[in-house]
Design a protein around this motif. Sequence first.
Motif, short mmCIF file in Angstrom:
data_model
loop_
_atom_site.label_atom_id
_atom_site.label_comp_id
_atom_site.label_asym_id
_atom_site.label_seq_id
_atom_site.Cartn_x
_atom_site.Cartn_y
_atom_site.Cartn_z
N VAL A 8 -1.34 -15.54 -49.90
CA VAL A 8 -0.67 -16.49 -49.00
C VAL A 8 -1.33 -17.85 -49.23
N HIS A 9 -0.56 -18.77 -49.77
CA HIS A 9 -1.06 -20.11 -50.12
C HIS A 9 -0.30 -21.13 -49.28
N THR A 10 -1.02 -21.78 -48.36
CA THR A 10 -0.40 -22.74 -47.45
C THR A 10 -0.98 -24.13 -47.66
N GLY A 200 -3.48 -20.57 -61.39
CA GLY A 200 -3.25 -19.34 -60.65
C GLY A 200 -4.28 -19.15 -59.56
N TYR A 201 -4.66 -17.90 -59.34
CA TYR A 201 -5.62 -17.55 -58.31
C TYR A 201 -6.63 -16.56 -58.88
N LEU A 202 -7.79 -16.53 -58.23
CA LEU A 202 -8.83 -15.58 -58.60
C LEU A 202 -9.36 -14.92 -57.34
N HIS A 203 -9.25 -13.59 -57.28
CA HIS A 203 -9.89 -12.88 -56.17
C HIS A 203 -11.39 -12.92 -56.43
N PRO A 204 -12.20 -13.34 -55.45
CA PRO A 204 -13.62 -13.57 -55.71
C PRO A 204 -14.49 -12.33 -55.79
N ASP A 205 -13.96 -11.16 -55.43
CA ASP A 205 -14.81 -9.97 -55.32
C ASP A 205 -14.29 -8.84 -56.21
N PRO A 206 -15.01 -8.49 -57.29
CA PRO A 206 -14.55 -7.40 -58.14
C PRO A 206 -14.59 -6.03 -57.48
N GLU A 207 -15.34 -5.93 -56.36
CA GLU A 207 -15.43 -4.67 -55.61
C GLU A 207 -14.68 -4.76 -54.30
N ALA A 208 -13.61 -5.52 -54.28
CA ALA A 208 -12.88 -5.79 -53.04
C ALA A 208 -12.39 -4.51 -52.38
N ALA A 209 -12.55 -4.47 -51.05
CA ALA A 209 -12.08 -3.33 -50.28
C ALA A 209 -10.57 -3.43 -50.08
N ILE A 210 -9.91 -2.29 -50.12
CA ILE A 210 -8.47 -2.26 -49.89
C ILE A 210 -8.18 -2.71 -48.46
N GLY A 211 -7.24 -3.65 -48.31
CA GLY A 211 -6.82 -4.10 -47.00
C GLY A 211 -7.61 -5.26 -46.43
N GLU A 212 -8.70 -5.66 -47.08
CA GLU A 212 -9.51 -6.76 -46.57
C GLU A 212 -8.98 -8.10 -47.08
N THR A 213 -8.76 -9.03 -46.17
CA THR A 213 -8.30 -10.37 -46.53
C THR A 213 -9.49 -11.29 -46.69
N ALA A 215 -10.96 -15.30 -48.21
CA ALA A 215 -10.61 -16.66 -48.60
C ALA A 215 -10.60 -16.72 -50.13
N GLY A 216 -9.42 -16.90 -50.69
CA GLY A 216 -9.30 -16.98 -52.13
C GLY A 216 -9.41 -18.41 -52.59
N GLN A 217 -9.07 -18.63 -53.83
CA GLN A 217 -9.13 -19.98 -54.37
C GLN A 217 -8.11 -20.14 -55.48
N SER A 218 -7.56 -21.35 -55.56
CA SER A 218 -6.78 -21.67 -56.75
C SER A 218 -7.73 -21.69 -57.93
N HIS A 219 -7.23 -21.32 -59.09
CA HIS A 219 -8.11 -21.21 -60.24
C HIS A 219 -7.36 -21.66 -61.49
N VAL A 273 -5.41 -27.12 -47.29
CA VAL A 273 -4.98 -26.06 -48.20
C VAL A 273 -5.75 -24.79 -47.86
N ILE A 274 -5.02 -23.71 -47.64
CA ILE A 274 -5.63 -22.41 -47.33
C ILE A 274 -5.04 -21.37 -48.27
N VAL A 275 -5.90 -20.62 -48.96
CA VAL A 275 -5.47 -19.52 -49.81
C VAL A 275 -6.13 -18.24 -49.29
N GLU A 276 -5.31 -17.26 -48.96
CA GLU A 276 -5.82 -15.96 -48.50
C GLU A 276 -5.32 -14.87 -49.44
N ILE A 277 -6.22 -14.03 -49.88
CA ILE A 277 -5.87 -12.96 -50.82
C ILE A 277 -6.31 -11.62 -50.23
N THR A 278 -5.41 -10.66 -50.30
CA THR A 278 -5.70 -9.31 -49.81
C THR A 278 -5.43 -8.32 -50.93
N ARG A 279 -6.42 -7.51 -51.23
CA ARG A 279 -6.18 -6.42 -52.18
C ARG A 279 -5.50 -5.28 -51.45
N LEU A 280 -4.30 -4.92 -51.93
CA LEU A 280 -3.51 -3.87 -51.28
C LEU A 280 -3.70 -2.52 -51.95
#
Length: 281
Positions: A8-10, A200-213, A215-219, A273-280
């Motif tokens: 979600v990029h606002t 694009g975007y980069l999820h900052p955590d390679p060990e991201a938990a499923i369902g956790e939102t 703060a992402g970043q444009s990349h 600018v707010i970028v939120e990323i959730t690993r589903l």
Amino acid sequence: MGWRMRVVHTTGFAYDDAVTRSFNEARLTPLTDARQNVILNRVETTPATRPYRYMDYWGSAVTAFDLHVPHSALAVTGLSVVETESGVGPAGSRWSWEELRSEENLDLYAEFLAPTEYVPADGELAGAAADLARGVEPVEAVRRAADWVYSRMTYVPGTTSVHTSAVQAWSDRKGVCQDYAHLTLLLLRAMGIPCRYVSGYLHPDPEAAIGETVAGQSHAWIEAFTGTWWGYDPTNATAIDEQHISVGVGRDYADVPPLKGIFHGGRSTDLDVIVEITRLA
């Protein structure tokens, strides 16, 4: 195993007086290609508009919209669900320097070899590029260039702007992902390797938990052509993986800004600018 992510990029603007007209382009729709698949995407605005979508010259999806009613604020939100895989890398893409420099390919990829405002020609950096390319094949030269940038630049947010060129960032040896990408493109074009800018975007955590939102970043990163297109991330000195979500491609940042436009009326006083990323999955 791939990832599934929601982004979600606002972007919000505020004005000191009513804006009476505005015309805008948003590049907030991820690419569908061999590495990723877009399951859901929508771009919404407040105030509401009736947007239309088209593919630009470089192959990025553009959502265009305009407003003809007075408004003191504008918010644009892109919501996407994307499945990603690791990058394919340069497998099967090991052309020689002679193949890359053939007359046919110099003509075919001329736009990805020519200098631009963000990626100008520079004698000092061209010399560094020649040293990096000496004695290795193009694929290895791409990695060398990106890793050279990574080892010599310091990542410092706020030291550059979206208007900073590769040469300007290099003079300070500081910058952000946009600068790392532009500087790597400069080196590769000096070598004669066709290359392009990827936003694009980069999820900052390679060990991201499923369902956790989070703060992402444009990349931003680069893709090089050495027989086929393949990507590399000079900001992190890594191959492209499941954490990367590609949105736009072009010669440099000017071809792929997330949002641009013109307006008539009050002066813009605030940008958020707010970028939120959730690993589903």
